[in-house]
Design a protein around this motif. Structure first.
Motif, PDB file in Angstrom:
ATOM      1  N   ASN A   1     -17.254   6.752 -69.928  1.00  0.00           N
ATOM      2  CA  ASN A   1     -17.532   7.834 -69.116  1.00  0.00           C
ATOM      3  C   ASN A   1     -18.336   8.758 -69.902  1.00  0.00           C
ATOM      4  OD1 ASN A   1     -16.349   6.646 -66.978  1.00  0.00           O
ATOM      5  ND2 ASN A   1     -14.339   7.569 -67.360  1.00  0.00           N
ATOM      6  N   GLY A   2     -19.458   8.598 -70.300  1.00  0.00           N
ATOM      7  CA  GLY A   2     -20.271   9.448 -71.283  1.00  0.00           C
ATOM      8  C   GLY A   2     -20.633  10.690 -70.725  1.00  0.00           C
ATOM      9  N   TYR A   3     -20.853  10.522 -69.322  1.00  0.00           N
ATOM     10  CA  TYR A   3     -21.519  11.719 -68.551  1.00  0.00           C
ATOM     11  C   TYR A   3     -20.499  12.819 -68.349  1.00  0.00           C
ATOM     12  CZ  TYR A   3     -19.184  10.100 -64.149  1.00  0.00           C
ATOM     13  OH  TYR A   3     -18.248   9.908 -63.282  1.00  0.00           O
ATOM     14  N   MET A   4     -19.280  12.489 -68.429  1.00  0.00           N
ATOM     15  CA  MET A   4     -17.939  13.513 -68.255  1.00  0.00           C
ATOM     16  C   MET A   4     -17.641  13.968 -69.559  1.00  0.00           C
ATOM     17  SD  MET A   4     -17.438  13.918 -65.102  1.00  0.00           S
ATOM     18  CE  MET A   4     -15.551  14.442 -65.198  1.00  0.00           C
ATOM     19  N   MET A   5     -17.663  13.475 -70.565  1.00  0.00           N
ATOM     20  CA  MET A   5     -17.147  13.771 -71.827  1.00  0.00           C
ATOM     21  C   MET A   5     -17.059  15.194 -72.088  1.00  0.00           C
ATOM     22  SD  MET A   5     -18.785  11.673 -74.721  1.00  0.00           S
ATOM     23  CE  MET A   5     -20.698  12.163 -75.206  1.00  0.00           C
ATOM     24  N   PHE A   6     -18.133  15.732 -72.193  1.00  0.00           N
ATOM     25  CA  PHE A   6     -18.514  17.213 -72.446  1.00  0.00           C
ATOM     26  C   PHE A   6     -17.889  18.297 -71.452  1.00  0.00           C
ATOM     27  CE2 PHE A   6     -21.938  15.177 -74.992  1.00  0.00           C
ATOM     28  CZ  PHE A   6     -21.478  15.314 -76.298  1.00  0.00           C
ATOM     29  N   ALA A   7     -17.923  17.719 -70.516  1.00  0.00           N
ATOM     30  CA  ALA A   7     -17.339  18.608 -69.491  1.00  0.00           C
ATOM     31  C   ALA A   7     -15.849  18.382 -69.531  1.00  0.00           C
ATOM     32  CB  ALA A   7     -17.693  18.006 -68.003  1.00  0.00           C
ATOM     33  N   SER A   8     -15.098  17.197 -69.791  1.00  0.00           N
ATOM     34  CA  SER A   8     -13.820  17.349 -70.230  1.00  0.00           C
ATOM     35  C   SER A   8     -13.388  18.018 -71.347  1.00  0.00           C
ATOM     36  CB  SER A   8     -13.389  15.575 -70.165  1.00  0.00           C
ATOM     37  OG  SER A   8     -13.696  15.066 -69.171  1.00  0.00           O
ATOM     38  N   LEU A   9     -14.172  18.046 -72.455  1.00  0.00           N
ATOM     39  CA  LEU A   9     -13.948  18.651 -73.610  1.00  0.00           C
ATOM     40  C   LEU A   9     -13.860  20.316 -73.383  1.00  0.00           C
ATOM     41  CD1 LEU A   9     -13.744  19.129 -76.676  1.00  0.00           C
ATOM     42  CD2 LEU A   9     -16.439  19.162 -76.864  1.00  0.00           C
ATOM     43  N   ILE A  10     -14.971  20.802 -72.303  1.00  0.00           N
ATOM     44  CA  ILE A  10     -15.158  22.055 -72.191  1.00  0.00           C
ATOM     45  C   ILE A  10     -13.852  22.780 -71.313  1.00  0.00           C
ATOM     46  CG2 ILE A  10     -16.366  23.945 -71.283  1.00  0.00           C
ATOM     47  CD1 ILE A  10     -18.870  22.677 -72.411  1.00  0.00           C
ATOM     48  N   ILE A  11     -13.828  21.966 -70.100  1.00  0.00           N
ATOM     49  CA  ILE A  11     -12.910  22.158 -69.083  1.00  0.00           C
ATOM     50  C   ILE A  11     -11.301  22.282 -69.344  1.00  0.00           C
ATOM     51  CG2 ILE A  11     -12.032  21.807 -66.941  1.00  0.00           C
ATOM     52  CD1 ILE A  11     -14.923  20.983 -66.327  1.00  0.00           C
ATOM     53  N   HIS A  12     -11.146  21.095 -69.957  1.00  0.00           N
ATOM     54  CA  HIS A  12      -9.711  20.937 -70.368  1.00  0.00           C
ATOM     55  C   HIS A  12      -9.347  21.640 -71.701  1.00  0.00           C
ATOM     56  CE1 HIS A  12      -8.385  18.298 -67.065  1.00  0.00           C
ATOM     57  NE2 HIS A  12      -9.522  17.646 -67.383  1.00  0.00           N
ATOM     58  N   GLY A  13     -10.445  21.772 -72.523  1.00  0.00           N
ATOM     59  CA  GLY A  13      -9.878  22.598 -73.720  1.00  0.00           C
ATOM     60  C   GLY A  13      -9.745  24.061 -73.536  1.00  0.00           C
ATOM     61  N   LEU A  14     -10.645  24.734 -72.518  1.00  0.00           N
ATOM     62  CA  LEU A  14     -10.207  26.108 -72.108  1.00  0.00           C
ATOM     63  C   LEU A  14      -8.944  26.132 -71.433  1.00  0.00           C
ATOM     64  CD1 LEU A  14     -14.051  27.139 -70.946  1.00  0.00           C
ATOM     65  CD2 LEU A  14     -12.748  27.815 -72.932  1.00  0.00           C
ATOM     66  N   GLN A  15      -8.713  25.070 -70.329  1.00  0.00           N
ATOM     67  CA  GLN A  15      -7.476  25.094 -69.696  1.00  0.00           C
ATOM     68  C   GLN A  15      -6.092  25.149 -70.714  1.00  0.00           C
ATOM     69  OE1 GLN A  15      -6.517  21.085 -68.458  1.00  0.00           O
ATOM     70  NE2 GLN A  15      -4.661  22.011 -67.426  1.00  0.00           N
ATOM     71  N   ALA A  16      -6.349  24.448 -71.737  1.00  0.00           N
ATOM     72  CA  ALA A  16      -5.358  24.465 -72.829  1.00  0.00           C
ATOM     73  C   ALA A  16      -5.208  25.804 -73.688  1.00  0.00           C
ATOM     74  CB  ALA A  16      -5.309  23.468 -73.657  1.00  0.00           C
TER      75      ALA A  16
END
Length: 210
Positions: free
Chosen positions: A79-94
């Motif tokens: 899911n390459g199109y999602m990986m940077f969104a996941s990094l930023i969104i879940h990173g900020l969540q944590a």
């Protein structure tokens, strides 16, 4: 001979071990089959581990566990199109959850830590919901019906993730046992101690000079 406190040292073996462990658990729980909760939205289980990481670890370690963990999952799943969104969104969540709990609320009564953890988690969960809304609306340009359906699924996912994480860390003695056994990294950095031999060196130099 004097014993003095050395400078605070980060990235200790304990810190690296916990960060790697929680990152691996985020990846592993992401592979647990998701549960459909709306027409197009599914409930994923990684959020409970991300919140646990935020409760136990400092913001940097939590960011790695949440952000890098979900990024690695997207890479493995293709899911390459999602990986940077996941990094930023879940990173900020944590990061937000950990920083609010351990620093903003640091001086508040420890006996009410579950309450502070819940408040911090709500902020972290809101970041996920808002983050994916922004991604779908401004970046992916998806339809409103799809965005709304996914947003409802995200709300359910965050509620479930917070509930599981709160139960594991605070309804049981899990976190207390880790603290009492000194198994959690120090938020101020692991403090190392060393022997200061300045006095002995000075005495030796004086004797040689004499």
């Amino acid at each position: 001979m004097k014993t003095v406190k050395n400078k605070k040292a980060f990235f200790t073996t304990k810190w690296l071990t916990y960060t790697a462990l929680m990152t691996g658990l985020v990846v592993a729980t992401s592979f647990i089959p998701s549960v459909p909760v709306t027409v197009s939205g599914n409930l994923y289980w990684c959020d409970c581990i991300i919140f646990i990481a935020a409760y136990l670890l400092d913001p940097l370690a939590a960011f790695i566990a949440g952000g890098v963990g979900t990024l690695l999952f997207d890479v493995i799943k293709g899911n390459g199109y999602m990986m940077f969104a996941s990094l930023i969104i879940h990173g900020l969540q944590a990061v937000a959850t950990s920083a609010i709990l351990h620093f903003v609320f640091a001086k508040l009564p420890k006996k009410l830590e579950p309450v502070w953890a819940l408040i911090a988690s709500i902020v972290g969960g809101a970041i996920v919901i808002l983050g994916y809304f922004i991604q779908r609306y401004y970046i992916l340009h998806t339809e409103w019906i799809y965005i709304g359906d996914k947003a409802i699924a995200n709300v359910i996912q965050e509620i479930v993730g917070i509930s599981i994480a709160m139960f594991i860390c605070y309804a049981t003695t899990f976190k207390k046992q880790l603290k009492s056994a000194h198994l959690l990294p120090d938020f101020g950095g692991e403090v190392l101690e060393k022997k200061k031999v300045t006095d002995e060196v000075t005495e030796n130099e004086n004797s040689e000079a004499a």
